[in-house]
Design a protein around this motif. Structure first.
Motif, PDB file in Angstrom:
ATOM      1  N   ALA A 155      -4.264   8.014  -0.969  1.00  0.00           N
ATOM      2  CA  ALA A 155      -5.413   8.029  -0.492  1.00  0.00           C
ATOM      3  C   ALA A 155      -5.162   6.637  -0.154  1.00  0.00           C
ATOM      4  O   ALA A 155      -5.748   5.971   0.653  1.00  0.00           O
ATOM      5  N   HIS A 156      -3.772   6.097  -1.174  1.00  0.00           N
ATOM      6  CA  HIS A 156      -3.554   4.346   0.064  1.00  0.00           C
ATOM      7  C   HIS A 156      -2.868   4.934   1.351  1.00  0.00           C
ATOM      8  O   HIS A 156      -3.395   3.597   2.312  1.00  0.00           O
ATOM      9  N   ALA A 162       0.800  -1.212  -0.452  1.00  0.00           N
ATOM     10  CA  ALA A 162       0.069   0.379   0.138  1.00  0.00           C
ATOM     11  C   ALA A 162       0.940   1.424  -0.054  1.00  0.00           C
ATOM     12  O   ALA A 162       0.733   2.205  -0.933  1.00  0.00           O
ATOM     13  N   MET A 163       1.813   1.116   0.903  1.00  0.00           N
ATOM     14  CA  MET A 163       2.735   2.497   0.540  1.00  0.00           C
ATOM     15  C   MET A 163       3.437   2.664  -0.603  1.00  0.00           C
ATOM     16  O   MET A 163       3.699   4.146  -1.438  1.00  0.00           O
ATOM     17  N   LEU A 215      -5.693  -0.642   7.321  1.00  0.00           N
ATOM     18  CA  LEU A 215      -4.428  -2.053   7.740  1.00  0.00           C
ATOM     19  C   LEU A 215      -3.787  -2.355   9.141  1.00  0.00           C
ATOM     20  O   LEU A 215      -3.816  -2.962   9.429  1.00  0.00           O
ATOM     21  N   LEU A 216      -3.552  -0.828   9.003  1.00  0.00           N
ATOM     22  CA  LEU A 216      -3.049  -1.038  11.166  1.00  0.00           C
ATOM     23  C   LEU A 216      -3.704  -1.118  12.532  1.00  0.00           C
ATOM     24  O   LEU A 216      -3.264  -1.877  12.676  1.00  0.00           O
ATOM     25  N   LYS A 217      -5.061  -0.880  12.089  1.00  0.00           N
ATOM     26  CA  LYS A 217      -6.362  -0.924  12.922  1.00  0.00           C
ATOM     27  C   LYS A 217      -6.469  -2.535  12.696  1.00  0.00           C
ATOM     28  O   LYS A 217      -6.784  -3.298  14.118  1.00  0.00           O
ATOM     29  N   LEU A 218      -6.465  -2.839  11.660  1.00  0.00           N
ATOM     30  CA  LEU A 218      -6.104  -4.401  11.815  1.00  0.00           C
ATOM     31  C   LEU A 218      -5.541  -5.206  12.632  1.00  0.00           C
ATOM     32  O   LEU A 218      -6.012  -6.311  13.316  1.00  0.00           O
ATOM     33  N   ARG A 219      -3.821  -4.697  11.919  1.00  0.00           N
ATOM     34  CA  ARG A 219      -3.144  -5.422  12.732  1.00  0.00           C
ATOM     35  C   ARG A 219      -3.303  -5.427  14.010  1.00  0.00           C
ATOM     36  O   ARG A 219      -2.120  -6.544  14.528  1.00  0.00           O
ATOM     37  N   ARG A 220      -3.522  -4.548  13.903  1.00  0.00           N
ATOM     38  CA  ARG A 220      -3.386  -4.350  15.981  1.00  0.00           C
ATOM     39  C   ARG A 220      -4.260  -4.826  16.959  1.00  0.00           C
ATOM     40  O   ARG A 220      -3.981  -5.114  17.780  1.00  0.00           O
ATOM     41  N   TYR A 250       4.181   4.943  -6.420  1.00  0.00           N
ATOM     42  CA  TYR A 250       4.528   5.226  -7.677  1.00  0.00           C
ATOM     43  C   TYR A 250       2.863   6.387  -8.717  1.00  0.00           C
ATOM     44  O   TYR A 250       4.144   6.194  -9.187  1.00  0.00           O
ATOM     45  N   GLU A 251       2.345   6.086  -7.531  1.00  0.00           N
ATOM     46  CA  GLU A 251       1.777   7.550  -8.378  1.00  0.00           C
ATOM     47  C   GLU A 251       2.282   8.812  -8.026  1.00  0.00           C
ATOM     48  O   GLU A 251       1.815   9.710  -9.214  1.00  0.00           O
ATOM     49  N   ASN A 252       2.809   8.816  -7.269  1.00  0.00           N
ATOM     50  CA  ASN A 252       3.500  10.315  -6.819  1.00  0.00           C
ATOM     51  C   ASN A 252       3.960  10.529  -8.029  1.00  0.00           C
ATOM     52  O   ASN A 252       4.646  11.236  -8.791  1.00  0.00           O
TER      53      ASN A 252
END
Length: 546
Positions: A243-244, A212-213, A251-256, A218-220
């Motif tokens: 946006a990513h 995601a990062m 995702l960090l919320k899920l991983r925590r 890539y978009e930048n």
């Protein structure tokens, strides 16, 4: 002693990971692997040292021929097919050791070198992590490299790294084939990421959050730089390009929520969070409750103290935007409730300024810098990139990046204080001339210190002189793209982007900072930053609260 690697990688002059029966490098390049020799080959260097034998010119041809002969005597490895991936790397292998291998990864010019190898070599060479970088400025990119080495040809992370590598290589070399390949890798990585997000189990994998990062990177990189950008669209452009990063927060919320994560996963979360905090600051957004406590993500010591200051600065910057303090119109009709909020904002900003000043004083002396007079080679290009006749020297470029992030947070805080005092002056005739003068002086000093750090970070000046009274010699490199690594330039990008988009910038620093942001955007191939730098080359309001 000959290197331990397969014959194919030695012939191609690339780094071999030594996996058996087929190394990962050959697997990725889809070429036949000659296999890894079973024992080390010791070459007698004493024969050359005492003069009994004459050392051949160029590479160790004799040693290479011996190795090739031994490899030929081995049993030929069977063709196991391109879809089979064999990992011999131990699960306990430190990630840093894998990343360090990339420091020596290079490809010599050759007609038969695959495009993918050229792109990855260029990417790894320009994104290598400098030695001695302070822990508090390290980023997640080194884990992306390590994950790419250990991943299969069809993993999400492999596709994402390949997309970025081909994109920056294609832009740097103006290679349309690389750009097209990067676009194909990006589309595949994006599709695989979206598929993984539908599964709670797959969404928490390290590869997904790192991808995601990278997709944001890539978009930048691929942003259209020629398109005109109006001043009022700058913040909106930055928000869309991240946006990513919004997805990474989820995702960090899920991983925590998982308690059985590895130490590598915890480290990735910490480094990704650091990048997300800087993104939120750039977008003038408050830090979500999930990300506010750095201690829960492994921050400690001076890094944790600074992390807390950064979270507070994001809150103050968001409140400043909500109160519309950037407006220069009279505010005599402001409500009492709004004026109370403005006074609270001033009090909190002053408390943060005091905390930041103490943070710097508590730093160990090995983190500090020195100031020297400079002399340049007389070329206009060099003179324009040196601010005045002084420059800073730091222990490492990473330390310079640490100090500049600190300066930016202080500048944000003092900028808010100026805006608050200006609002109070317009609405209630609040006169604090001496305080405004002190803040303006502090702001100018912080801007100057940041400008004096730029030549060192861009490699325009060398190491410390032998004598303290000797000036530093400054000389511009032939090509910034080749002389300055992306890692070094990226340490400047966020501080410069924060400052050039600020409401008030002293005139004597404005053009210099904008031009250096343009330099850094070209080095790291970031189209968004380049458009921001070009679009902010215009007059700004004067730095004053009266």
């Amino acid at each position: 002693m000959a290197s331990r690697g397969c014959g194919t990688c030695r012939k191609r002059r690339v780094k071999c990971d030594g996996a058996q029966p087929i190394c990962n490098r050959c697997q990725k390049a889809k070429v036949k692997c000659d296999g890894v020799q079973n024992s080390f080959l010791f070459l007698n260097e004493n024969e050359y040292a005492v003069g009994r034998r004459k050392r051949p010119r160029g590479p160790n041809v004799k040693g290479s021929s011996i190795v090739e002969k031994q490899v030929e005597q081995q049993v030929e490895q069977p063709n196991l097919g391109k879809d089979l991936v064999i990992f011999e790397t131990s699960s306990t292998t430190p990630v840093d050791s894998v990343v360090m291998d990339l420091d020596n990864y290079s490809i010599l010019p050759a007609l038969n070198v695959p495009l993918e190898d050229q792109a990855i070599a260029y990417f790894s060479r320009h994104h290598e992590t400098p030695h001695g970088m302070p822990e508090m400025v390290q980023g997640h990119m080194r884990f992306a490299f390590a994950g790419w080495i250990l991943s299969s040809n069809v993993s999400i992370l492999e596709r994402a790294v390949s997309a970025v590598a081909h994109a920056i290589f294609g832009r740097a070399r103006q290679n349309q084939a690389a750009l097209s390949a990067g676009m194909a890798f990006y589309a595949e990585a994006l599709a695989r990421t979206n598929t993984a997000l539908r599964s709670p189990q797959d969404a928490t994998n390290d590869d997904v959050v790192l991808s995601a990062m990278l997709l944001s990177f890539y978009e930048n990189c691929m942003m259209d730089r020629k398109q005109a950008l109006l001043e009022d669209n700058i913040r909106r452009l930055a928000s869309r390009s991240f946006a990513h990063h919004d997805g990474a927060i989820s995702l960090l919320k899920l991983r925590r929520q998982h308690s059985d994560r590895t130490s590598v996963s915890l480290q990735i979360d910490k480094l990704v969070r650091r990048q997300l905090l800087r993104t939120l600051l750039l977008r003038s957004m408050p830090v979500p409750m999930l990300l506010r406590d750095g201690a829960q993500f492994g921050e400690e010591g001076i890094a944790l103290e600074f992390d807390r200051c950064l979270v507070i600065a994001a809150k103050l910057r968001s409140q400043n935007l909500a109160l519309n303090l950037d407006s220069t119109k009279p505010a005599l009709s402001d409500s009492c409730e709004k004026m109370d909020s403005i006074r609270v904002l001033l009090s909190e900003a002053q408390a943060l300024e005091d905390t930041l000043a103490m943070w710097a004083l508590d730093l160990p002396m090995e983190n500090w810098y020195s100031t020297y007079a400079t002399e340049h080679d007389g070329q206009a290009e060099t003179k324009d990139r040196i601010f005045g006749d002084m420059a800073h020297i730091y222990p490492t470029v990473g330390h310079a990046g640490m100090w500049n992030r600190y300066r930016v947070i202080r500048l944000i805080t003092n900028d808010i204080m100026i805006k608050v005092l200006s609002a109070l002056s317009r609405s209630q005739g609040f006169d604090q001339h001496d305080l405004v003068k002190t803040i303006n002086s502090r702001i100018s000093r912080l801007y100057e210190e940041l400008c004096l750090s730029v030549p060192y970070m861009l490699g325009l000046i060398g190491s410390r002189p032998v004598a303290t009274d000797m000036p530093l010699m400054a000389k511009a490199p032939t090509s910034f793209k080749e002389a300055v690594t992306v890692t070094n330039a990226s340490l400047l990008c966020w501080p410069l982007a924060m400052l050039v988009t600020a409401t008030y910038v002293p005139k004597r620093f404005d053009k210099y900072l904008t031009d250096r942001l343009l330099d850094c955007s070209i080095i790291i191939d970031d189209g968004v930053l380049e458009r921001i730098a070009v679009s902010t080359r215009q007059p700004r309001p004067a730095l004053s609260a009266t």
